[in-house]
Write a protein that holds these residues in place. Structure first.
Motif, PDB file in Angstrom:
ATOM      1  N   UNK A   1     -41.379 -23.960 -58.683  1.00 52.38           N
ATOM      2  CA  UNK A   1     -41.302 -23.914 -57.244  1.00 52.38           C
ATOM      3  C   UNK A   1     -40.309 -22.973 -56.623  1.00 52.38           C
ATOM      4  N   UNK A   2     -40.767 -22.450 -55.588  1.00 52.91           N
ATOM      5  CA  UNK A   2     -39.866 -21.399 -54.763  1.00 52.91           C
ATOM      6  C   UNK A   2     -39.689 -21.646 -53.574  1.00 52.91           C
ATOM      7  N   UNK A   3     -38.479 -21.863 -53.091  1.00 50.26           N
ATOM      8  CA  UNK A   3     -38.080 -22.254 -51.419  1.00 50.26           C
ATOM      9  C   UNK A   3     -37.358 -20.904 -51.094  1.00 50.26           C
ATOM     10  N   UNK A   4     -37.948 -20.389 -49.863  1.00 52.93           N
ATOM     11  CA  UNK A   4     -37.280 -19.088 -49.248  1.00 52.93           C
ATOM     12  C   UNK A   4     -37.000 -19.731 -47.805  1.00 52.93           C
TER      13      UNK A   4
ATOM     14  N   UNK B   1     -29.849 -14.903 -39.969  1.00 48.24           N
ATOM     15  CA  UNK B   1     -30.421 -13.699 -39.153  1.00 48.24           C
ATOM     16  C   UNK B   1     -30.675 -12.351 -39.931  1.00 48.24           C
ATOM     17  N   UNK B   2     -29.845 -12.284 -41.027  1.00 49.33           N
ATOM     18  CA  UNK B   2     -29.989 -10.856 -41.691  1.00 49.33           C
ATOM     19  C   UNK B   2     -30.290 -11.226 -43.125  1.00 49.33           C
ATOM     20  N   UNK B   3     -31.203 -12.182 -43.459  1.00 50.89           N
ATOM     21  CA  UNK B   3     -32.019 -12.291 -44.696  1.00 50.89           C
ATOM     22  C   UNK B   3     -33.271 -11.696 -44.625  1.00 50.89           C
ATOM     23  N   UNK B   4     -33.819 -10.841 -45.370  1.00 51.53           N
ATOM     24  CA  UNK B   4     -34.994 -10.291 -45.215  1.00 51.53           C
ATOM     25  C   UNK B   4     -35.885 -10.528 -46.145  1.00 51.53           C
ATOM     26  N   UNK B   5     -37.150 -10.664 -46.005  1.00 58.06           N
ATOM     27  CA  UNK B   5     -38.161 -11.274 -47.136  1.00 58.06           C
ATOM     28  C   UNK B   5     -39.480 -10.252 -46.940  1.00 58.06           C
ATOM     29  N   UNK B   6     -40.405 -10.541 -48.099  1.00 57.20           N
ATOM     30  CA  UNK B   6     -41.517  -9.604 -48.191  1.00 57.20           C
ATOM     31  C   UNK B   6     -42.711 -10.799 -47.353  1.00 57.20           C
ATOM     32  N   UNK B   7     -43.120 -10.486 -46.016  1.00 50.16           N
ATOM     33  CA  UNK B   7     -43.998 -11.388 -45.586  1.00 50.16           C
ATOM     34  C   UNK B   7     -43.404 -12.735 -45.138  1.00 50.16           C
ATOM     35  N   UNK B   8     -44.076 -13.675 -44.981  1.00 50.65           N
ATOM     36  CA  UNK B   8     -43.610 -15.037 -44.564  1.00 50.65           C
ATOM     37  C   UNK B   8     -42.915 -15.547 -45.828  1.00 50.65           C
ATOM     38  N   UNK B   9     -41.731 -16.202 -45.656  1.00 46.70           N
ATOM     39  CA  UNK B   9     -40.801 -16.913 -46.379  1.00 46.70           C
ATOM     40  C   UNK B   9     -41.635 -18.286 -46.957  1.00 46.70           C
ATOM     41  N   UNK B  10     -42.538 -18.987 -46.049  1.00 46.79           N
ATOM     42  CA  UNK B  10     -43.336 -20.201 -46.388  1.00 46.79           C
ATOM     43  C   UNK B  10     -44.255 -19.874 -47.520  1.00 46.79           C
ATOM     44  N   UNK B  11     -44.598 -18.572 -47.673  1.00 47.76           N
ATOM     45  CA  UNK B  11     -45.323 -18.348 -48.646  1.00 47.76           C
ATOM     46  C   UNK B  11     -45.032 -17.988 -50.226  1.00 47.76           C
ATOM     47  N   UNK B  12     -43.641 -17.954 -50.433  1.00 50.38           N
ATOM     48  CA  UNK B  12     -43.271 -17.849 -51.555  1.00 50.38           C
ATOM     49  C   UNK B  12     -43.636 -18.784 -52.581  1.00 50.38           C
ATOM     50  N   UNK B  13     -43.498 -19.855 -52.445  1.00 45.32           N
ATOM     51  CA  UNK B  13     -44.031 -20.803 -53.340  1.00 45.32           C
ATOM     52  C   UNK B  13     -45.335 -20.727 -53.762  1.00 45.32           C
ATOM     53  N   UNK B  14     -46.310 -20.490 -53.017  1.00 43.74           N
ATOM     54  CA  UNK B  14     -47.512 -20.302 -53.383  1.00 43.74           C
ATOM     55  C   UNK B  14     -47.788 -18.823 -54.123  1.00 43.74           C
ATOM     56  N   UNK B  15     -46.830 -17.892 -53.934  1.00 44.85           N
ATOM     57  CA  UNK B  15     -47.144 -16.575 -54.556  1.00 44.85           C
ATOM     58  C   UNK B  15     -46.537 -16.639 -56.016  1.00 44.85           C
TER      59      UNK B  15
ATOM     60  N   UNK C   1     -34.932 -10.560 -50.260  1.00 50.49           N
ATOM     61  CA  UNK C   1     -35.180 -10.988 -51.506  1.00 50.49           C
ATOM     62  C   UNK C   1     -36.613 -10.904 -51.592  1.00 50.49           C
ATOM     63  N   UNK C   2     -37.455 -10.115 -52.141  1.00 48.33           N
ATOM     64  CA  UNK C   2     -38.691  -9.532 -51.972  1.00 48.33           C
ATOM     65  C   UNK C   2     -39.434 -10.238 -53.053  1.00 48.33           C
ATOM     66  N   UNK C   3     -40.492 -10.540 -52.860  1.00 49.36           N
ATOM     67  CA  UNK C   3     -41.834 -10.974 -53.874  1.00 49.36           C
ATOM     68  C   UNK C   3     -43.039 -10.618 -53.349  1.00 49.36           C
ATOM     69  N   UNK C   4     -43.581  -9.633 -54.462  1.00 46.17           N
ATOM     70  CA  UNK C   4     -44.806  -9.063 -54.009  1.00 46.17           C
ATOM     71  C   UNK C   4     -45.669  -8.378 -55.203  1.00 46.17           C
TER      72      UNK C   4
END
Length: 274
Positions: free
Chosen positions: A25-28, A34-48, A116-119
Motif C-alpha cells: 500500500x501507499x499513502x500520500x 504546504x510545501x510537499x509536492x507530488x505527481x498528480x493527485x496524492x490520493x492516487x498513489x496507492x492505485x499507482x 515525492x513523485x510516482x510516475x
C-alpha cells in the motif's frame, strides 16, 4: 537537503532493504504539508503503486529513485526518507508511507520543502528530472575536465563561483550544501566572479568538484544529513553550521557565514580571499 552524495547513499540503502519486495500500500499526503509536492493527485498513489515489485534503485543528480515494475518513485530536496522495520511503530505524521510485503515500510517526511513523485517509467517533460538523467555526473568519466571547462562558455560577467556550480542545473545534484567544501578545497571565495578565475584556479576547482564529491559519497553522505536509517553521514564537513564556531582547519582563523543567493555561504576569509 538531499544532494549528490546523499542521493547515491540513499539509493544504495534503498536497494539493500527494498529490492525484490512488493508494495502492499501507499499513502500520500496523510499529513498535509504546504510545501510537499507530488505527481498528480496524492490520493492516487496507492492505485499507482500497490502490487508492484521493486526491481532496482538508482540516483540521478539529487534524486534517489526506486523502479517498481513500470513505475518510478523518487524524492528530492528536503525529504527525509527513513526505513521502518517490520513491526516497528509507524510515525504519526508523514507525507508518504509505502508499506511492503515483508512488513517493512518507507516513510518520507518533508522538512522545509520537497517532492515525492510516482510516475510511469517513460519519457517525461520535466527539466530538472531530465537534467539529472542526461547530464554527466561528477561520479562518471564523462564529467572530464573538458566538459567542466565548457560550463564557463558564455557565462555572464556577474556570475559568481557559487552560481556557476549550484544554479541552472549545470551540475545536477550539486547544491548549496556540498558547495561549501568544494570551494574551500579549491581555495575560492563563493562570491568570486567565475569569469575571473585563472586557468590554474579552474583546474583546481574541477579537481575539487570531483574529489570532494567522491569523498562525500564514499563517506556515506555528509554528517549534516541523515541516511535511510536515521544516522548522519560519515563525511565530516569542513564548512557547515556544525563547524562555524570552530577555527579554520588550515590557517586557524575565524570562519564566516553570510547570506548569499538565497542561502548561507561559509568560508574562510584568509584561505578564500575575495
Amino acid at each position: 537537503m538531499i544532494e549528490l552524495p546523499e542521493a547515491y547513499t540513499l539509493a544504495n540503502q534503498l536497494s539493500q532493504v527494498f529490492k525484490g519486495k512488493t508494495i502492499v500500500s501507499a499513502a500520500a499526503n496523510t499529513s498535509p504539508h504546504g510545501f510537499a509536492f507530488y505527481t498528480g493527485e496524492p490520493a492516487e498513489y496507492n492505485e499507482r503503486l500497490a502490487g508492484r515489485k521493486i526491481i532496482d534503485t538508482a540516483a540521478y543528480g539529487g534524486r534517489p529513485e526506486l523502479r517498481a515494475e513500470g513505475m518510478l518513485i523518487s524524492f528530492f530536496d528536503g525529504v527525509r526518507a527513513r526505513y521502518i522495520k517490520p513491526q516497528e511503530p509507524r510515525p504519526a505524521k508523514h507525507q508518504l508511507l509505502i508499506e511492503f510485503d515483508n512488513g517493512s515500510a518507507l516513510c518520507c517526511t518533508v522538512q522545509m520543502y520537497g517532492g515525492m513523485t510516482a510516475f510511469p517509467d517513460e519519457p517525461r517533460d520535466d527539466f530538472y528530472y531530465n537534467a539529472g538523467r542526461q547530464k554527466p555526473s561528477p561520479y562518471t568519466e564523462a564529467f572530464n575536465k573538458a566538459y567542466f571547462l565548457g560550463l564557463f562558455d558564455g557565462i555572464k560577467k556577474s556570475l559568481s563561483a557559487k552560481a556557476l556550480l549550484a544554479t541552472e542545473q549545470r551540475i545536477p545534484g550539486l547544491g548549496n550544501g556540498v558547495l561549501q567544501d568544494i570551494l574551500f578545497n579549491a581555495r575560492i571565495h563563493p562570491k568570486r566572479k567565475a569569469e575571473s578565475l585563472t586557468d590554474d584556479e579552474r583546474d583546481k576547482l574541477y579537481r575539487s568538484v570531483v574529489s570532494t564529491l567522491k569523498a562525500m559519497r564514499d563517506g556515506g553522505g555528509r554528517d549534516t544529513e541523515p541516511d535511510l536509517f536515521g544516522k548522519p553521514g560519515g563525511y565530516r564537513t569542513i564548512l557547515s553550521s556544525k563547524t562555524l564556531k570552530q577555527p579554520c582547519p588550515v590557517c586557524g582563523g575565524e570562519l564566516v557565514r553570510q547570506a548569499f543567493l538565497g542561502g548561507n555561504v561559509y568560508f574562510c576569509p584568509a584561505c578564500q580571499p575575495l
